[in-house]
Design a protein around this motif. Structure first.
Motif: not given
Length: 130
Positions: A37-42, A56-68, A88-89
């Motif tokens: 992911l790189g630097d996680v921002v959310y 099953e999907e339970a959340g999301v991780a967003e970084s400066v590069k992408s969302a997963s 503090e993500p």
């Protein structure tokens, strides 16, 4: 090589689960996942009191590069979320197996754990992806 603690169970989408003595399960993303992911921002986590389903999907991780999408390795009621991640993500990057945990569930089916990967199987999975 990414850090892969032997005391955890893993799923192919790079989430881990730690089972406590009281039968609750703590869920997070793996060191490999946070590296990708790189630097996680959310970090988006499930709401307290809802039931998440294993695989099953339970959340999301967003970084400066992408969302997963973040998937739950196990089924159960969400009994805690890591509120520190709201401000503090980056804890997910700094300590993915400690302070960077995402949420905790009260397991509904302990048998589900049998279908999860151990550290050796997860290491093979990561190596095959790399």
């Amino acid at each position: 090589m990414s850090d892969i603690p032997a005391d955890l169970k893993y799923i192919e989408t790079h989430q881990w689960v730690r089972i406590s003595d009281d039968g609750t399960a703590t869920v997070g993303i793996t060191d490999f996942a946070q590296e990708q992911l790189g630097d996680v921002v959310y970090i988006g986590v499930p709401d307290l009191g809802i039931t998440v389903n294993g695989g099953e999907e339970a959340g999301v991780a967003e970084s400066v590069k992408s969302a997963s999408d973040v998937f739950s390795p196990v089924t159960g009621e969400v009994i805690a979320v890591n509120e520190a991640l709201e401000d503090e993500p980056e804890k997910v990057n700094d300590d993915p197996y400690g302070d960077g945990w995402l949420f905790r569930v009260k397991l509904t089916d302990q048998g589900e754990l049998e279908g999860l990967m151990d550290a050796a199987a997860y290491a093979e999975h990561v190596a095959a992806e790399g």
